[in-house]
Design a protein around this motif. Structure first.
Motif, PDB file in Angstrom:
ATOM      1  N   GLY A 257       0.816  -1.213   0.000  1.00  0.00           N
ATOM      2  CA  GLY A 257       0.000   0.000   0.000  1.00  0.00           C
ATOM      3  C   GLY A 257       0.846   1.258   0.000  1.00  0.00           C
ATOM      4  N   THR A 258       1.900   1.256   0.795  1.00  0.00           N
ATOM      5  CA  THR A 258       2.801   2.414   0.842  1.00  0.00           C
ATOM      6  C   THR A 258       3.471   2.642  -0.508  1.00  0.00           C
ATOM      7  OG1 THR A 258       3.231   2.076   3.190  1.00  0.00           O
ATOM      8  CG2 THR A 258       4.841   3.374   1.973  1.00  0.00           C
ATOM      9  N   LEU A 259       3.934   1.562  -1.129  1.00  0.00           N
ATOM     10  CA  LEU A 259       4.599   1.694  -2.424  1.00  0.00           C
ATOM     11  C   LEU A 259       3.618   2.121  -3.514  1.00  0.00           C
ATOM     12  CD1 LEU A 259       7.001  -1.376  -2.248  1.00  0.00           C
ATOM     13  CD2 LEU A 259       7.541   1.030  -1.874  1.00  0.00           C
ATOM     14  N   ALA A 260       2.366   1.662  -3.434  1.00  0.00           N
ATOM     15  CA  ALA A 260       1.348   2.097  -4.396  1.00  0.00           C
ATOM     16  C   ALA A 260       1.043   3.588  -4.216  1.00  0.00           C
ATOM     17  CB  ALA A 260       0.080   1.268  -4.232  1.00  0.00           C
ATOM     18  N   ARG A 261       0.973   4.038  -2.995  1.00  0.00           N
ATOM     19  CA  ARG A 261       0.729   5.465  -2.714  1.00  0.00           C
ATOM     20  C   ARG A 261       1.888   6.313  -3.247  1.00  0.00           C
ATOM     21  NH1 ARG A 261      -0.729   4.784   2.022  1.00  0.00           N
ATOM     22  NH2 ARG A 261       1.257   5.016   3.096  1.00  0.00           N
ATOM     23  N   GLU A 262       3.116   5.818  -3.102  1.00  0.00           N
ATOM     24  CA  GLU A 262       4.269   6.540  -3.649  1.00  0.00           C
ATOM     25  C   GLU A 262       4.169   6.660  -5.164  1.00  0.00           C
ATOM     26  OE1 GLU A 262       7.691   4.391  -2.314  1.00  0.00           O
ATOM     27  OE2 GLU A 262       7.578   5.230  -0.278  1.00  0.00           O
ATOM     28  N   ARG A 263       3.738   5.587  -5.835  1.00  0.00           N
ATOM     29  CA  ARG A 263       3.606   5.650  -7.299  1.00  0.00           C
ATOM     30  C   ARG A 263       2.585   6.705  -7.718  1.00  0.00           C
ATOM     31  NH1 ARG A 263       4.016   0.178  -6.804  1.00  0.00           N
ATOM     32  NH2 ARG A 263       1.790  -0.186  -7.030  1.00  0.00           N
ATOM     33  N   VAL A 264       1.551   6.878  -6.911  1.00  0.00           N
ATOM     34  CA  VAL A 264       0.515   7.867  -7.234  1.00  0.00           C
ATOM     35  C   VAL A 264       0.981   9.277  -6.906  1.00  0.00           C
ATOM     36  CG1 VAL A 264      -1.800   8.652  -6.601  1.00  0.00           C
ATOM     37  CG2 VAL A 264      -1.373   6.218  -6.962  1.00  0.00           C
ATOM     38  N   GLU A 265       1.632   9.481  -5.769  1.00  0.00           N
ATOM     39  CA  GLU A 265       1.974  10.820  -5.292  1.00  0.00           C
ATOM     40  C   GLU A 265       3.270  11.378  -5.865  1.00  0.00           C
ATOM     41  OE1 GLU A 265       2.026  10.514  -1.054  1.00  0.00           O
ATOM     42  OE2 GLU A 265      -0.163  10.324  -0.905  1.00  0.00           O
ATOM     43  N   TRP A 266       4.247  10.534  -6.136  1.00  0.00           N
ATOM     44  CA  TRP A 266       5.536  11.027  -6.596  1.00  0.00           C
ATOM     45  C   TRP A 266       5.460  11.395  -8.074  1.00  0.00           C
ATOM     46  CZ3 TRP A 266       9.635   7.296  -4.114  1.00  0.00           C
ATOM     47  CH2 TRP A 266       9.561   7.421  -2.720  1.00  0.00           C
ATOM     48  N   ARG A 267       6.083  12.501  -8.427  1.00  0.00           N
ATOM     49  CA  ARG A 267       6.035  13.025  -9.791  1.00  0.00           C
ATOM     50  C   ARG A 267       7.444  13.196 -10.350  1.00  0.00           C
ATOM     51  NH1 ARG A 267       1.403  11.674 -10.397  1.00  0.00           N
ATOM     52  NH2 ARG A 267      -0.337  12.835  -9.584  1.00  0.00           N
ATOM     53  N   GLN A 268       7.533  12.962 -11.659  1.00  0.00           N
ATOM     54  CA  GLN A 268       8.794  13.224 -12.347  1.00  0.00           C
ATOM     55  C   GLN A 268       8.745  14.670 -12.844  1.00  0.00           C
ATOM     56  OE1 GLN A 268       9.548  10.662 -15.682  1.00  0.00           O
ATOM     57  NE2 GLN A 268      11.747  11.056 -15.616  1.00  0.00           N
ATOM     58  N   VAL A 269       9.752  15.450 -12.477  1.00  0.00           N
ATOM     59  CA  VAL A 269       9.808  16.855 -12.905  1.00  0.00           C
ATOM     60  C   VAL A 269      11.156  17.118 -13.570  1.00  0.00           C
ATOM     61  CG1 VAL A 269       8.240  17.655 -11.089  1.00  0.00           C
ATOM     62  CG2 VAL A 269      10.692  17.663 -10.674  1.00  0.00           C
ATOM     63  N   GLU A 270      11.208  18.221 -14.292  1.00  0.00           N
ATOM     64  CA  GLU A 270      12.457  18.596 -14.951  1.00  0.00           C
ATOM     65  C   GLU A 270      13.207  19.588 -14.073  1.00  0.00           C
ATOM     66  OE1 GLU A 270      13.191  21.272 -18.642  1.00  0.00           O
ATOM     67  OE2 GLU A 270      12.806  19.221 -19.362  1.00  0.00           O
ATOM     68  N   ALA A 271      14.449  19.263 -13.809  1.00  0.00           N
ATOM     69  CA  ALA A 271      15.325  20.158 -13.040  1.00  0.00           C
ATOM     70  C   ALA A 271      16.422  20.654 -13.978  1.00  0.00           C
ATOM     71  CB  ALA A 271      15.927  19.414 -11.858  1.00  0.00           C
ATOM     72  N   ARG A 272      17.105  21.701 -13.568  1.00  0.00           N
ATOM     73  CA  ARG A 272      18.199  22.275 -14.363  1.00  0.00           C
ATOM     74  C   ARG A 272      19.459  22.330 -13.515  1.00  0.00           C
ATOM     75  NH1 ARG A 272      16.791  23.141 -19.714  1.00  0.00           N
ATOM     76  NH2 ARG A 272      14.573  23.545 -19.802  1.00  0.00           N
ATOM     77  N   LEU A 273      20.588  22.037 -14.156  1.00  0.00           N
ATOM     78  CA  LEU A 273      21.874  22.131 -13.463  1.00  0.00           C
ATOM     79  C   LEU A 273      22.150  23.577 -13.078  1.00  0.00           C
ATOM     80  CD1 LEU A 273      22.508  19.181 -14.136  1.00  0.00           C
ATOM     81  CD2 LEU A 273      24.738  19.927 -14.908  1.00  0.00           C
ATOM     82  N   VAL A 274      22.558  23.777 -11.845  1.00  0.00           N
ATOM     83  CA  VAL A 274      22.879  25.115 -11.342  1.00  0.00           C
ATOM     84  C   VAL A 274      24.263  25.540 -11.816  1.00  0.00           C
ATOM     85  CG1 VAL A 274      23.258  26.467  -9.239  1.00  0.00           C
ATOM     86  CG2 VAL A 274      21.371  24.821  -9.359  1.00  0.00           C
ATOM     87  N   ALA A 275      25.189  24.595 -11.898  1.00  0.00           N
ATOM     88  CA  ALA A 275      26.560  24.876 -12.333  1.00  0.00           C
ATOM     89  C   ALA A 275      27.036  23.709 -13.182  1.00  0.00           C
ATOM     90  CB  ALA A 275      27.475  25.066 -11.124  1.00  0.00           C
ATOM     91  N   LYS A 276      28.126  23.932 -13.912  1.00  0.00           N
ATOM     92  CA  LYS A 276      28.675  22.866 -14.750  1.00  0.00           C
ATOM     93  C   LYS A 276      29.100  21.687 -13.873  1.00  0.00           C
ATOM     94  CE  LYS A 276      32.072  21.915 -18.279  1.00  0.00           C
ATOM     95  NZ  LYS A 276      33.399  21.512 -18.146  1.00  0.00           N
ATOM     96  N   ALA A 277      28.763  20.497 -14.351  1.00  0.00           N
ATOM     97  CA  ALA A 277      29.117  19.284 -13.612  1.00  0.00           C
ATOM     98  C   ALA A 277      30.618  19.055 -13.685  1.00  0.00           C
ATOM     99  CB  ALA A 277      28.374  18.088 -14.182  1.00  0.00           C
ATOM    100  N   PRO A 278      31.218  18.557 -12.597  1.00  0.00           N
ATOM    101  CA  PRO A 278      32.668  18.312 -12.608  1.00  0.00           C
ATOM    102  C   PRO A 278      33.038  17.185 -13.565  1.00  0.00           C
ATOM    103  CG  PRO A 278      31.687  17.524 -10.562  1.00  0.00           C
ATOM    104  CD  PRO A 278      30.603  18.217 -11.330  1.00  0.00           C
ATOM    105  N   GLY A 279      34.266  17.179 -14.016  1.00  0.00           N
ATOM    106  CA  GLY A 279      34.776  16.121 -14.888  1.00  0.00           C
ATOM    107  C   GLY A 279      34.514  16.421 -16.350  1.00  0.00           C
ATOM    108  N   THR A 280      34.943  15.492 -17.182  1.00  0.00           N
ATOM    109  CA  THR A 280      34.712  15.623 -18.621  1.00  0.00           C
ATOM    110  C   THR A 280      34.060  14.358 -19.124  1.00  0.00           C
ATOM    111  OG1 THR A 280      36.910  14.769 -19.077  1.00  0.00           O
ATOM    112  CG2 THR A 280      36.668  17.168 -18.998  1.00  0.00           C
ATOM    113  N   PHE A 281      33.194  14.517 -20.089  1.00  0.00           N
ATOM    114  CA  PHE A 281      32.474  13.376 -20.658  1.00  0.00           C
ATOM    115  C   PHE A 281      33.342  12.753 -21.731  1.00  0.00           C
ATOM    116  CE2 PHE A 281      29.106  11.621 -23.520  1.00  0.00           C
ATOM    117  CZ  PHE A 281      28.722  10.604 -22.671  1.00  0.00           C
ATOM    118  N   ALA A 282      33.592  11.459 -21.637  1.00  0.00           N
ATOM    119  CA  ALA A 282      34.498  10.774 -22.552  1.00  0.00           C
ATOM    120  C   ALA A 282      33.791  10.306 -23.815  1.00  0.00           C
ATOM    121  CB  ALA A 282      35.154   9.595 -21.850  1.00  0.00           C
ATOM    122  N   GLY A 283      32.504  10.579 -23.944  1.00  0.00           N
ATOM    123  CA  GLY A 283      31.787  10.200 -25.146  1.00  0.00           C
ATOM    124  C   GLY A 283      31.142   8.828 -25.077  1.00  0.00           C
TER     125      GLY A 283
END
Length: 194
Positions: free
Chosen positions: A54-80
């Motif tokens: 029941g708790t896990l079902a309630r989480e599926r109903v209440e939790w939402r996927q939202v779009e966030a934005r990076l505040v600063a550049k992420a550390p490291g470099t992407f190797a591709g």
């Protein structure tokens, strides 16, 4: 090595001139302990499983996927590499808007070297706090079953151990009575026990 005859099932419940009152008490204790063990395990396991699911079902109903934005550049470099393993990601600070419009920040894992303002999908609860991705129905069912089984087994141990402890006490008392009876028998025959 002592010879033991064939085991007679339910001998404590049958009429027998050698059956003592302690044997009948022990039979009832064993029966009660087994019943309590089974009932406690099943009911605790089922109740816990339903609660978790029941708790896990309630989480599926209440939790939402939202779009966030990076505040600063992420550390490291992407190797591709296109892999999304957590070892290919770094922690970075992101900002998102809660359902009530308030702004929140938090740490999430992103690709190394991601630019400021890069959109990132995050999961939030009803208050806008970061949470993990909710479980799927199949994952929730499996998790609830495993937790229910663990709690059921744990709850069943209590009456089982209680019954075994009580049976051990009855056995010690029966042995003490045998010792007293043998001592009395030895005195009647003109011998002393020892």
């Amino acid at each position: 090595m002592a010879f033991r005859g064939s085991k007679v099932w339910l001998w404590r419940w049958r009429r027998n001139p050698l059956r003592r009152r302690a044997d009948k008490v022990e039979a009832w204790v064993v029966l009660g302990a087994w019943l309590l063990t089974a009932l406690a395990g099943v009911f605790a396991g089922l109740a816990t499983s339903r609660s978790v699911e029941g708790t896990l079902a309630r989480e599926r109903v209440e939790w939402r996927q939202v779009e966030a934005r990076l505040v600063a550049k992420a550390p490291g470099t992407f190797a591709g590499q296109t892999g999304t393993a957590s070892s290919d990601q770094v922690w970075a600070k992101v900002r998102w808007a809660a359902p009530d419009g308030s702004s929140h920040t938090g740490q999430v894992r992103v690709r190394p070297g991601s630019a400021t303002g890069t959109p990132v999908s995050v999961w939030t609860d009803a208050e806008g706090r970061l949470v993990t991705r909710p479980t799927t129905p199949a994952q929730a069912h499996l998790r609830a079953a495993l937790i229910g089984a663990l709690v059921g087994a744990s709850a069943a141990i209590v009456p089982f151990v209680g019954g075994r402890t009580l049976c051990a006490r009855l056995e010690r008392r029966r042995i003490d009575q045998w010792d007293a009876d043998w001592a009395r028998f030895g005195q009647q025959r003109g011998r002393t026990a020892g």
